[in-house]
Scaffold this active site. Sequence first.
Site, PDB file in Angstrom:
ATOM      1  N   CYS A   1       0.803  -1.643   0.086  1.00 37.81           N
ATOM      2  CA  CYS A   1       0.325  -0.443  -0.137  1.00 37.81           C
ATOM      3  C   CYS A   1       1.110   1.492  -0.087  1.00 37.81           C
ATOM      4  O   CYS A   1       1.687   1.805   0.553  1.00 37.81           O
ATOM      5  CB  CYS A   1      -0.793  -0.080   1.179  1.00 37.81           C
ATOM      6  SG  CYS A   1      -1.796   1.903   1.143  1.00 37.81           S
TER       7      CYS A   1
ATOM      8  N   HIS B   1      -4.668   1.585   8.128  1.00 35.47           N
ATOM      9  CA  HIS B   1      -5.196   1.309   6.544  1.00 35.47           C
ATOM     10  C   HIS B   1      -6.659   0.518   7.313  1.00 35.47           C
ATOM     11  O   HIS B   1      -6.973  -0.341   7.234  1.00 35.47           O
ATOM     12  CB  HIS B   1      -4.855  -0.010   6.491  1.00 35.47           C
ATOM     13  CG  HIS B   1      -4.355  -0.928   5.194  1.00 35.47           C
ATOM     14  ND1 HIS B   1      -4.576  -0.165   4.121  1.00 35.47           N
ATOM     15  CD2 HIS B   1      -5.450  -0.996   4.335  1.00 35.47           C
ATOM     16  CE1 HIS B   1      -4.566  -0.456   2.754  1.00 35.47           C
ATOM     17  NE2 HIS B   1      -5.140  -1.427   3.148  1.00 35.47           N
TER      18      HIS B   1
ATOM     19  N   GLY C   1     -13.368   6.111  -8.777  1.00 40.57           N
ATOM     20  CA  GLY C   1     -12.512   6.717  -9.202  1.00 40.57           C
ATOM     21  C   GLY C   1     -11.480   6.866  -8.161  1.00 40.57           C
ATOM     22  O   GLY C   1      -9.493   7.285  -8.831  1.00 40.57           O
TER      23      GLY C   1
ATOM     24  N   THR D   1      -8.006   5.496  -6.526  1.00 44.08           N
ATOM     25  CA  THR D   1      -6.543   4.309  -7.128  1.00 44.08           C
ATOM     26  C   THR D   1      -5.725   3.940  -5.812  1.00 44.08           C
ATOM     27  O   THR D   1      -5.197   3.261  -5.924  1.00 44.08           O
ATOM     28  CB  THR D   1      -5.704   5.304  -8.434  1.00 44.08           C
ATOM     29  OG1 THR D   1      -5.605   6.547  -7.617  1.00 44.08           O
ATOM     30  CG2 THR D   1      -7.105   5.591  -9.039  1.00 44.08           C
TER      31      THR D   1
ATOM     32  N   HIS E   1      -6.551   3.265   0.480  1.00 38.29           N
ATOM     33  CA  HIS E   1      -6.274   3.383   1.174  1.00 38.29           C
ATOM     34  C   HIS E   1      -6.590   4.904   2.174  1.00 38.29           C
ATOM     35  O   HIS E   1      -6.630   5.418   1.221  1.00 38.29           O
ATOM     36  CB  HIS E   1      -4.691   3.757   1.641  1.00 38.29           C
ATOM     37  CG  HIS E   1      -4.188   3.662   2.948  1.00 38.29           C
ATOM     38  ND1 HIS E   1      -3.286   3.198   3.966  1.00 38.29           N
ATOM     39  CD2 HIS E   1      -4.736   4.583   3.648  1.00 38.29           C
ATOM     40  CE1 HIS E   1      -3.421   4.141   4.683  1.00 38.29           C
ATOM     41  NE2 HIS E   1      -3.857   5.202   4.800  1.00 38.29           N
TER      42      HIS E   1
ATOM     43  N   HIS F   1      -8.132   8.444   1.596  1.00 39.11           N
ATOM     44  CA  HIS F   1      -8.172   9.677   1.743  1.00 39.11           C
ATOM     45  C   HIS F   1      -8.426  10.300   1.345  1.00 39.11           C
ATOM     46  O   HIS F   1      -9.679  10.488   1.247  1.00 39.11           O
ATOM     47  CB  HIS F   1      -6.566   9.290   0.843  1.00 39.11           C
ATOM     48  CG  HIS F   1      -6.449   8.751  -0.313  1.00 39.11           C
ATOM     49  ND1 HIS F   1      -7.735   8.298  -0.288  1.00 39.11           N
ATOM     50  CD2 HIS F   1      -7.140   9.621  -1.190  1.00 39.11           C
ATOM     51  CE1 HIS F   1      -7.086   7.536  -1.831  1.00 39.11           C
ATOM     52  NE2 HIS F   1      -7.548   8.546  -2.583  1.00 39.11           N
TER      53      HIS F   1
ATOM     54  N   HIS G   1      -8.855  14.092  -0.351  1.00 41.02           N
ATOM     55  CA  HIS G   1      -8.408  15.390  -1.356  1.00 41.02           C
ATOM     56  C   HIS G   1      -8.701  16.446  -1.001  1.00 41.02           C
ATOM     57  O   HIS G   1     -10.161  17.088  -0.661  1.00 41.02           O
ATOM     58  CB  HIS G   1      -8.669  14.803  -2.474  1.00 41.02           C
ATOM     59  CG  HIS G   1      -8.184  13.545  -3.339  1.00 41.02           C
ATOM     60  ND1 HIS G   1      -6.996  14.194  -4.212  1.00 41.02           N
ATOM     61  CD2 HIS G   1      -8.934  12.179  -3.195  1.00 41.02           C
ATOM     62  CE1 HIS G   1      -6.921  12.528  -4.202  1.00 41.02           C
ATOM     63  NE2 HIS G   1      -8.082  11.777  -3.821  1.00 41.02           N
TER      64      HIS G   1
HETATM   65  P1  5GP Z   1      -7.816   8.317  -5.602  1.00 35.03           P
HETATM   66  O1  5GP Z   1      -7.583   8.497  -7.053  1.00 35.03           O
HETATM   67  O2  5GP Z   1      -7.186   7.275  -4.738  1.00 35.03           O
HETATM   68  O3  5GP Z   1      -8.653   9.557  -5.153  1.00 35.03           O
HETATM   69  O4  5GP Z   1      -6.082   9.424  -5.748  1.00 35.03           O
HETATM   70  C1  5GP Z   1      -4.751   8.404  -5.073  1.00 35.03           C
HETATM   71  C2  5GP Z   1      -4.428   9.825  -5.138  1.00 35.03           C
HETATM   72  O5  5GP Z   1      -2.707   9.322  -4.021  1.00 35.03           O
HETATM   73  C3  5GP Z   1      -3.709  10.920  -6.782  1.00 35.03           C
HETATM   74  O6  5GP Z   1      -4.643  11.841  -6.465  1.00 35.03           O
HETATM   75  C4  5GP Z   1      -2.205  10.827  -6.538  1.00 35.03           C
HETATM   76  O7  5GP Z   1      -1.355  11.511  -7.456  1.00 35.03           O
HETATM   77  C5  5GP Z   1      -1.883  10.322  -5.646  1.00 35.03           C
HETATM   78  N1  5GP Z   1      -0.607   9.740  -5.263  1.00 35.03           N
HETATM   79  C6  5GP Z   1      -0.545   8.045  -5.391  1.00 35.03           C
HETATM   80  N2  5GP Z   1       0.664   7.710  -5.389  1.00 35.03           N
HETATM   81  C7  5GP Z   1       1.768   9.087  -4.391  1.00 35.03           C
HETATM   82  C8  5GP Z   1       2.592   9.085  -3.959  1.00 35.03           C
HETATM   83  O8  5GP Z   1       3.459   8.434  -3.366  1.00 35.03           O
HETATM   84  N3  5GP Z   1       3.003  10.414  -3.380  1.00 35.03           N
HETATM   85  C9  5GP Z   1       1.842  11.191  -3.099  1.00 35.03           C
HETATM   86  N4  5GP Z   1       2.198  11.800  -2.570  1.00 35.03           N
HETATM   87  N5  5GP Z   1       0.619  11.552  -3.642  1.00 35.03           N
HETATM   88  C10 5GP Z   1       0.294   9.697  -4.247  1.00 35.03           C
HETATM   89 ZN    ZN Z   2      -2.628   1.786   3.109  1.00 31.60          ZN
END
Ligand code: 5GP
Ligand code: ZN
Length: 111
Positions: free
Chosen positions: A4, A46, A92, A94, A97, A99, A101
């Site tokens: 992860c 997690h 959406g 990706t 875990h 989080h 935004h």
């Molecule tokens: P999701 O698409 O799951 O809502 O958002 C995942 C976010 O994590 C994406 O905006 C992506 O740019 C960010 N992200 C993925 N890998 C990393 C990383 O290694 N470091 C940081 N700082 N952000 C990451």
């Molecule tokens: Zn995790």
Amino acid sequence: MENCVFCKIIAGIIPSPRLYEDDKIIVIRDIEPKAKLHYLCIPKTHFASFSEMDGEKAEIIKHCFEKIPALAGELGLQDGYRVIINQGENGGQTVPHMHIHLLGGEVLGDF
Ligand code: 5GP
Ligand code: ZN
């Protein structure tokens, strides 16, 4: 959790400067910013999504939503910001875990 990316960041295995950290959460910059300012508020525990919510995890999410407005000014989000929580494939998400935004630093258009 093994493999992860956010657990690896939390553990310090993948370096990522922490703009805020306490015992429950970290705040980092998104690696691919979708706005002038783009942060991620990430629980240290997690779990993938709201579908795994229990009382303890709900407390962590509550903590996030207490800290986000308290940190907004120092993150440069004093003029407003957008909160996005993607859930699952259709949402959406990706990184599986949980989080949150935080996007801002400019007037955001419709997504
Ligand atoms: P999701 O698409 O799951 O809502 O958002 C995942 C976010 O994590 C994406 O905006 C992506 O740019 C960010 N992200 C993925 N890998 C990393 C990383 O290694 N470091 C940081 N700082 N952000 C990451
Ligand atoms: Zn995790």
